[in-house]
Design a protein around this motif. Structure first.
Motif, PDB file in Angstrom:
ATOM      1  N   VAL A 138     108.489 -70.285-104.179  1.00  0.00           N
ATOM      2  CA  VAL A 138     108.365 -70.646-102.761  1.00  0.00           C
ATOM      3  C   VAL A 138     106.914 -70.954-102.436  1.00  0.00           C
ATOM      4  N   VAL A 139     106.715 -72.053-101.714  1.00  0.00           N
ATOM      5  CA  VAL A 139     105.392 -72.402-101.208  1.00  0.00           C
ATOM      6  C   VAL A 139     105.570 -72.993 -99.811  1.00  0.00           C
ATOM      7  N   SER A 140     104.693 -72.623 -98.898  1.00  0.00           N
ATOM      8  CA  SER A 140     104.757 -73.162 -97.531  1.00  0.00           C
ATOM      9  C   SER A 140     103.338 -73.431 -97.078  1.00  0.00           C
ATOM     10  N   ALA A 141     102.862 -74.637 -97.364  1.00  0.00           N
ATOM     11  CA  ALA A 141     101.470 -74.974 -97.117  1.00  0.00           C
ATOM     12  C   ALA A 141     101.365 -76.389 -96.588  1.00  0.00           C
ATOM     13  N   ALA A 142     100.278 -76.651 -95.887  1.00  0.00           N
ATOM     14  CA  ALA A 142      99.999 -78.000 -95.417  1.00  0.00           C
ATOM     15  C   ALA A 142      99.714 -78.912 -96.607  1.00  0.00           C
ATOM     16  N   ALA A 143      99.817 -80.200 -96.369  1.00  0.00           N
ATOM     17  CA  ALA A 143      99.584 -81.175 -97.432  1.00  0.00           C
ATOM     18  C   ALA A 143      98.190 -81.024 -98.019  1.00  0.00           C
ATOM     19  N   SER A 144      98.110 -80.996 -99.350  1.00  0.00           N
ATOM     20  CA  SER A 144      96.832 -80.852-100.035  1.00  0.00           C
ATOM     21  C   SER A 144      97.011 -81.275-101.482  1.00  0.00           C
ATOM     22  N   PRO A 145      95.913 -81.574-102.180  1.00  0.00           N
ATOM     23  CA  PRO A 145      96.031 -81.843-103.613  1.00  0.00           C
ATOM     24  C   PRO A 145      96.632 -80.665-104.371  1.00  0.00           C
ATOM     25  N   GLU A 146      96.308 -79.437-103.932  1.00  0.00           N
ATOM     26  CA  GLU A 146      96.836 -78.237-104.604  1.00  0.00           C
ATOM     27  C   GLU A 146      98.348 -78.138-104.450  1.00  0.00           C
ATOM     28  N   LEU A 147      98.850 -78.461-103.258  1.00  0.00           N
ATOM     29  CA  LEU A 147     100.297 -78.401-103.053  1.00  0.00           C
ATOM     30  C   LEU A 147     100.999 -79.397-103.970  1.00  0.00           C
ATOM     31  N   LEU A 148     100.492 -80.612-104.052  1.00  0.00           N
ATOM     32  CA  LEU A 148     101.111 -81.601-104.935  1.00  0.00           C
ATOM     33  C   LEU A 148     101.051 -81.155-106.394  1.00  0.00           C
ATOM     34  N   ALA A 149      99.939 -80.551-106.801  1.00  0.00           N
ATOM     35  CA  ALA A 149      99.825 -80.073-108.185  1.00  0.00           C
ATOM     36  C   ALA A 149     100.826 -78.966-108.467  1.00  0.00           C
ATOM     37  N   VAL A 150     101.017 -78.069-107.499  1.00  0.00           N
ATOM     38  CA  VAL A 150     101.973 -76.971-107.691  1.00  0.00           C
ATOM     39  C   VAL A 150     103.400 -77.506-107.773  1.00  0.00           C
ATOM     40  N   VAL A 151     103.758 -78.441-106.891  1.00  0.00           N
ATOM     41  CA  VAL A 151     105.113 -78.995-106.920  1.00  0.00           C
ATOM     42  C   VAL A 151     105.374 -79.693-108.252  1.00  0.00           C
ATOM     43  N   GLY A 179     110.049 -77.027-115.442  1.00  0.00           N
ATOM     44  CA  GLY A 179     111.420 -76.557-115.262  1.00  0.00           C
ATOM     45  C   GLY A 179     111.557 -75.472-114.218  1.00  0.00           C
ATOM     46  N   VAL A 180     110.503 -75.225-113.441  1.00  0.00           N
ATOM     47  CA  VAL A 180     110.556 -74.268-112.329  1.00  0.00           C
ATOM     48  C   VAL A 180     110.835 -75.049-111.047  1.00  0.00           C
ATOM     49  N   VAL A 181     111.707 -74.534-110.192  1.00  0.00           N
ATOM     50  CA  VAL A 181     112.135 -75.270-108.997  1.00  0.00           C
ATOM     51  C   VAL A 181     111.319 -74.825-107.788  1.00  0.00           C
ATOM     52  N   PRO A 182     110.465 -75.714-107.228  1.00  0.00           N
ATOM     53  CA  PRO A 182     109.728 -75.338-106.021  1.00  0.00           C
ATOM     54  C   PRO A 182     110.628 -75.401-104.786  1.00  0.00           C
ATOM     55  N   VAL A 183     110.510 -74.389-103.960  1.00  0.00           N
ATOM     56  CA  VAL A 183     111.192 -74.358-102.661  1.00  0.00           C
ATOM     57  C   VAL A 183     110.092 -74.561-101.629  1.00  0.00           C
ATOM     58  N   VAL A 184     110.064 -75.756-101.036  1.00  0.00           N
ATOM     59  CA  VAL A 184     108.942 -76.157-100.186  1.00  0.00           C
ATOM     60  C   VAL A 184     109.339 -75.959 -98.727  1.00  0.00           C
ATOM     61  N   LEU A 185     108.693 -74.990 -98.064  1.00  0.00           N
ATOM     62  CA  LEU A 185     109.037 -74.632 -96.691  1.00  0.00           C
ATOM     63  C   LEU A 185     107.978 -75.127 -95.713  1.00  0.00           C
ATOM     64  N   ASP A 186     108.405 -75.335 -94.490  1.00  0.00           N
ATOM     65  CA  ASP A 186     107.522 -75.738 -93.400  1.00  0.00           C
ATOM     66  C   ASP A 186     106.517 -74.615 -93.133  1.00  0.00           C
TER      67      ASP A 186
END
Length: 436
Positions: free
Chosen positions: A38-51, A58-65
């Motif tokens: 689970v990750v819930s963060a504003a748009a950033s290079p780090e968020l894209l890298a984590v997703v 093979g890990v499924v990101p659950v991207v929350l508001d």
């Protein structure tokens, strides 16, 4: 990435290096294939890298508001049952060790449906077989013609499926992603004019606001929009402003993608949502509900909700409850959602049909039609709209163009319509907004 004080630019090579650090950190923390992050963060290079680092491991990101109220977020996290929750700090996963990455995402992110018509549902595809995972990525890159020469402008929140999908596949194709921050029309206009993006995804609300700004649109080869009906005057203004053929619309949902509508198709069939994407076929049932045959890699289930999954699928066909029509040439028209249907005196009234008439008035920016309880008719049709036209004049306009059962019994002028963060009008909120 760009320097301080400028719009951050995420470059594919830089992001891939960060994705490898994410893969190494996930392995170090014992987060395995098929588990959820689970990750819930504003748009950033780090968020894209984590997703992308998670997906390619093979890990499924659950991207929350990130703006979810604490109680609602807690309920969704409990439902998702993640192996790890990094909250609003995706950067903590950029560790020192590096890990291996698959050449393409092995899964889809799990998103929760927006909840305009009920409780949010997780959309789950799990880890795909390699052939299907490769086909899923290839389909998106090929459909939009994404290449290493593309600069994608991020205008919508990354916790929604469509903008995240465009950003992810641009990086997979070797391109760049521009992250100007939360949408602000003036800032977005400056970014377009100064940074010369080649692609973007947006919703009609963005278009309405950007058309009021001084924008040099000439760098775009693709502007894709979806998420809500686009009023015809807005669509025509965007078509006139952008390079020929650059504007494409699509019809889809959190769950599955259905159609693409090129500029050429829309001009031939104004108001339609185009034709089925490659590998899909759309039909309707006896109730007018749209069903779509999809390839294996587009299948999904509702997370831990087998009864909802069963209701959505019929063999290889799936529905999300939308109503519409399919012409003999494959052109698809939307009439609304089953949940939005207004039944007045036994007559089915589709809000989208009434809205198309109201939006045709030159002084209507946009409208929303909904039903309210009525002792005599069961429901009566009511409309809210944005624009300078007087309510009496708009009512007269509707009377001349709609059958009696479809005419709004009341019209209300508002400064803005209530929306989800993806730009969809919350029709179910309008009775409360208007005190009806």
């Amino acid at each position: 990435m760009s320097g301080p004080g400028t719009v951050p630019v995420v470059r594919a090579a830089d992001s891939e290096a960060d994705q490898r650090r994410v893969a190494g950190e996930l392995r170090a923390r014992g987060v395995g294939r098929g588990e959820r992050l689970v990750v819930s963060a504003a748009a950033s290079p780090e968020l894209l890298a984590v997703v992308l680092g998670a997906l390619r491991s093979g890990v499924v990101p659950v991207v929350l508001d990130p703006a979810l109220p604490a109680a609602e977020r807690a309920a969704l996290v409990e439902d998702a049952d993640p192996a790890l929750d990094v909250g609003d700090d995706p950067g903590q996963l950029l560790g020192h060790a590096v890990g291996d990455l698959a050449p393409f995402p092995l899964a889809r992110p799990m998103h929760y449906t927006s909840g305009t018509t009920g409780r949010r549902k997780g959309v789950w595809s799990g880890v795909l077989p390699d052939d299907d995972a490769r086909a899923l990525a290839r389909e998106e890159i090929d459909l939009w013609g994404l290449t290493a020469a593309d600069r994608y402008l991020q205008l919508s929140p990354l916790h929604h499926s469509a903008p995240l999908r465009f950003a992810v596949h641009t990086l997979l194709a070797g391109g760049e992603v521009l992250l100007p921050g939360p949408f602000d029309a003036a800032r977005a206009a400056r970014t377009i004019t100064e940074q010369r993006p080649t692609t973007t995804f947006c919703v009609p609300t963005h278009l309405l606001r950007l058309l009021r700004e001084d924008v040099d649109w000439s760098s775009f080869r693709l502007l894709a929009h979806a998420g809500a009906p686009c009023p015809e005057p807005t669509k025509r203004a965007v078509l006139a402003a952008l390079p020929d053929g650059a504007v494409q619309e699509f019809y889809g949902s959190t769950e599955v993608q259905f159609t693409v509508c090129t500029t050429e198709d829309w001009l031939a069939h104004p108001g339609s949502v185009g034709r089925a994407r490659p590998g899909r076929r759309l039909t309707t049932d006896e109730r007018g509900q749209l069903w779509c045959e999809v390839p294996r890699w587009a299948r999904f289930e509702y997370w831990r909700a087998p009864e909802k999954t069963a209701a959505a699928w019929d063999g290889d066909r799936v529905t999300v409850g939308d109503l519409g029509r399919v012409d003999d040439d494959g052109t698809v028209w939307l009439d609304g959602r089953r949940e939005d249907l207004v039944i007045s005196g036994g007559v089915n009234v589709y809000p989208a049909e009434v809205e198309a008439v109201l939006d045709g008035h030159p002084d209507v920016v946009e409208s929303a039609v909904f039903g309210v309880p009525d002792d005599e008719w069961g429901q009566r049709v009511v409309a809210a709209y944005v624009g300078p036209v007087a309510p009496d004049e708009l009512s007269a306009w509707a009377r001349e163009r709609l059958a009696p059962a479809k005419r709004p019994k009341a019209v209300h002028r508002l400064d803005d319509l209530p929306r989800t963060s993806t730009g969809k009008v919350r029709r179910l909120d309008l009775p409360g907004v208007l005190g009806l």
